[in-house]
Design a protein around this motif. Structure first.
Motif, PDB file in Angstrom:
ATOM      1  N   ARG A 163       2.066  -9.808   0.347  1.00  0.00           N
ATOM      2  CA  ARG A 163       0.940  -9.098   0.163  1.00  0.00           C
ATOM      3  C   ARG A 163       0.813  -8.026  -0.846  1.00  0.00           C
ATOM      4  NH1 ARG A 163      -2.902  -7.368   4.443  1.00  0.00           N
ATOM      5  NH2 ARG A 163      -3.403  -5.396   4.453  1.00  0.00           N
ATOM      6  N   GLY A 164       1.883  -7.603  -1.186  1.00  0.00           N
ATOM      7  CA  GLY A 164       2.045  -6.589  -2.234  1.00  0.00           C
ATOM      8  C   GLY A 164       1.678  -7.323  -3.618  1.00  0.00           C
ATOM      9  N   ILE A 207      -3.135   4.405   8.026  1.00  0.00           N
ATOM     10  CA  ILE A 207      -3.146   4.845   6.582  1.00  0.00           C
ATOM     11  C   ILE A 207      -3.994   4.112   5.795  1.00  0.00           C
ATOM     12  CG2 ILE A 207      -1.471   4.836   4.663  1.00  0.00           C
ATOM     13  CD1 ILE A 207      -0.508   6.403   7.063  1.00  0.00           C
ATOM     14  N   LEU A 263       0.952  -1.411   0.021  1.00  0.00           N
ATOM     15  CA  LEU A 263      -0.016   0.288   0.199  1.00  0.00           C
ATOM     16  C   LEU A 263       0.815   1.531   0.131  1.00  0.00           C
ATOM     17  CD1 LEU A 263      -2.627   1.505   0.383  1.00  0.00           C
ATOM     18  CD2 LEU A 263      -2.515   1.240   2.632  1.00  0.00           C
ATOM     19  N   VAL A 264       1.591   1.433   1.159  1.00  0.00           N
ATOM     20  CA  VAL A 264       2.442   2.687   1.271  1.00  0.00           C
ATOM     21  C   VAL A 264       3.512   2.650   0.199  1.00  0.00           C
ATOM     22  CG1 VAL A 264       3.835   4.170   2.743  1.00  0.00           C
ATOM     23  CG2 VAL A 264       1.662   2.900   3.681  1.00  0.00           C
ATOM     24  N   LYS A 287       8.541  -3.114  16.180  1.00  0.00           N
ATOM     25  CA  LYS A 287       8.866  -1.720  15.658  1.00  0.00           C
ATOM     26  C   LYS A 287       9.409  -1.096  16.634  1.00  0.00           C
ATOM     27  CE  LYS A 287       6.400  -1.649  11.720  1.00  0.00           C
ATOM     28  NZ  LYS A 287       6.951  -1.629  10.341  1.00  0.00           N
ATOM     29  N   TYR A 312       3.730  -6.916  17.403  1.00  0.00           N
ATOM     30  CA  TYR A 312       4.085  -6.121  16.147  1.00  0.00           C
ATOM     31  C   TYR A 312       4.665  -4.995  16.810  1.00  0.00           C
ATOM     32  CZ  TYR A 312       2.831  -2.854  12.474  1.00  0.00           C
ATOM     33  OH  TYR A 312       2.946  -1.743  11.371  1.00  0.00           O
ATOM     34  N   GLU A 317       9.634  -0.124   3.694  1.00  0.00           N
ATOM     35  CA  GLU A 317       8.220  -0.395   4.197  1.00  0.00           C
ATOM     36  C   GLU A 317       7.922  -1.727   4.411  1.00  0.00           C
ATOM     37  OE1 GLU A 317       6.198   2.307   4.416  1.00  0.00           O
ATOM     38  OE2 GLU A 317       7.872   3.437   4.237  1.00  0.00           O
ATOM     39  N   ASP A 360      10.531  -6.569  -2.953  1.00  0.00           N
ATOM     40  CA  ASP A 360       9.451  -7.304  -2.240  1.00  0.00           C
ATOM     41  C   ASP A 360       9.094  -8.656  -2.297  1.00  0.00           C
ATOM     42  OD1 ASP A 360       6.401  -7.516  -1.530  1.00  0.00           O
ATOM     43  OD2 ASP A 360       6.369  -5.414  -1.546  1.00  0.00           O
ATOM     44  N   ASN A 361       8.773  -9.165  -1.708  1.00  0.00           N
ATOM     45  CA  ASN A 361       8.558 -10.714  -1.775  1.00  0.00           C
ATOM     46  C   ASN A 361       7.001 -11.023  -2.076  1.00  0.00           C
ATOM     47  OD1 ASN A 361       7.062 -10.725   0.688  1.00  0.00           O
ATOM     48  ND2 ASN A 361       8.257 -12.048   1.741  1.00  0.00           N
ATOM     49  N   ASP A 393      13.044 -11.728  -0.375  1.00  0.00           N
ATOM     50  CA  ASP A 393      12.691 -11.451   1.175  1.00  0.00           C
ATOM     51  C   ASP A 393      13.603 -10.690   1.678  1.00  0.00           C
ATOM     52  OD1 ASP A 393      12.334 -12.220   4.004  1.00  0.00           O
ATOM     53  OD2 ASP A 393      10.797 -13.824   3.107  1.00  0.00           O
ATOM     54  N   ILE A 394      13.442  -9.888   2.741  1.00  0.00           N
ATOM     55  CA  ILE A 394      14.277  -9.103   3.433  1.00  0.00           C
ATOM     56  C   ILE A 394      15.175 -10.002   4.534  1.00  0.00           C
ATOM     57  CG2 ILE A 394      13.444  -6.720   3.124  1.00  0.00           C
ATOM     58  CD1 ILE A 394      12.346  -6.899   6.098  1.00  0.00           C
TER      59      ILE A 394
END
Ligand SMILES: NC(=O)c1ccc[n+]([C@@H]2O[C@H](COP(=O)([O-])OP(=O)(O)OC[C@H]3O[C@@H](n4cnc5c(N)ncnc54)[C@H](O)[C@@H]3O)[C@@H](O)[C@H]2O)c1
Length: 321
Positions: free
Chosen positions: A40-41, A178, A16-17, A152, A148, A81, A36-37, A61-62
């Motif tokens: 979800r994107g 958001i 999204l962002v 963060k 979560y 993100e 991006d993996n 993947d990160i």
């Protein structure tokens, strides 16, 4: 700082962002690599920006340090993100550690190794947990007790430690709620706005968990992306900022605006028991981002919801073909 011609990596750039940041970067004429993996994107989120010829996608993947290293080599800047969502972290707490925390550490380490000078990263207002005062400013304590938020908070500490030791400039944003086009609207982990719209599509009442007095601080995704660009261009470093609309909206008000926007005036919201993990009130102070970055939200809630509605229609038409 000028972004034209800069080589920029956006982790989570298909989400999204991230995808809206990519759109802004294309407008700035930056050369963008989306990392991006795709858990979800979606590629279709990047359709418009890919047409520019300025965007490359790396599906990875990160947690994959080798691919991070190869991808980040020769890049100038990073927007970070990529993360898994609050509910997914409550369901599988190890994700908060392995993806949101270790993954972020990997990104920071790779930025330093690749000579990247600045990272603008997504933290979350979840670090505040249940707010002790409102509007909640950046000095509010970490009252979080969810996985979560814990991830963060750890990330915010990594940003500071990397800056101190290696001089990696950073800005981390504590996004409020958001919303906007490209929010997933099917499957698990859909948010309240999409759930309301899904019900209205079937001419059913939007379902409110609780009595409707819970509040959200709703920020249109285009504004959020703009905050990211302003942060990257600014000389500010080592700071955390809320990305807040400066307003709170109750779920009841939100359902009413949605009903109005969708033109289904005869439908009334339905009230059901609420999930205990959800925070009851979100209302961030927008002052620090305004005074230090010059950022304010400019899209009204009604306009933002109309944009979502138009986008949902487009997607449905495309999928019906
Ligand atoms: N949307 C909100 O209201 C909100 C609020 C607070 C904080 N945030 C944070 O902002 C960031 C962006 O959120 P969003 O709403 O765009 O979420 P999103 O889920 O739409 O985007 C996240 C992207 O990261 C990707 N991703 C997930 N795990 C990955 C991994 N291991 N490796 C590579 N890519 C991975 C996903 O495929 C997705 O495209 C996240 O860090 C999120 O925690 C969002």
């Amino acid at each position: 700082m000028e972004l034209a011609g800069k080589k920029v990596v956006v982790t989570g750039g298909a989400g999204l962002v991230g995808s809206h940041i990519v759109d802004e970067l294309v407008k700035e004429k930056a050369e963008v690599t989306v990392y991006d993996n795709f858990v979800r994107g979606k590629r279709e989120n990047l359709k418009k920006s890919l047409d520019s010829g300025l965007v490359t996608i790396v599906e990875a993947d990160i947690c994959d340090r080798e691919t991070l290293k190869k991808t980040f080599a020769g890049k100038d800047l990073c927007f970070h993100e990529a993360a898994v969502w609050l509910k997914a972290c409550q369901d599988e707490p190890r994700k908060a550690l392995e993806i949101n925390t270790t993954g972020t550490f990997n990104v920071l380490e790779t930025c330093v190794a690749s000579g990247i000078k600045k990272i603008v990263a997504a933290s979350s207002s979840s670090v505040y947990g249940d707010g002790l005062y409102f509007p909640t400013d950046e000095k509010h304590p970490f009252n979080n007790d969810l996985f979560y938020g814990a991830g963060k908070i750890a990330d915010e500490q990594w940003y500071r430690a990397f800056r101190k030791k290696y001089g990696l400039d950073f800005i981390a944003f504590r996004y409020l709620n958001i919303y906007g086009p490209r929010q997933p609207f099917l499957g698990a982990y859909t948010d309240v706005i999409m759930n309301f719209f899904n019900k209205l599509d079937e001419n059913l009442p939007p379902r409110i968990e609780g009595d409707g007095s819970q509040t959200l601080d709703l920020v249109y995704v285009g504004d959020c992306a703009r905050a990211n660009i302003m942060a990257m261009k600014s000389a500010v470093s080592g700071e955390y900022f809320n990305v807040s609309s400066g307003k709170e909206t109750t779920l009841k008000e939100l359902a009413e605006i949605l009903i109005k926007v969708s033109g289904k005036k005869d439908i009334k919201p339905e009230y059901v028991p609420r999930d205990k993990n959800l925070v009851t009130r979100r209302f961030g102070s927008a002052d620090k981002a305004k005074s230090m970055l010059g950022f304010t939200v400019t899209t009204s809630l009604e306009q933002g919801l109309k944009n979502i509605l138009a986008w949902r229609e487009e997607v449905k038409k495309r999928e019906a073909k």
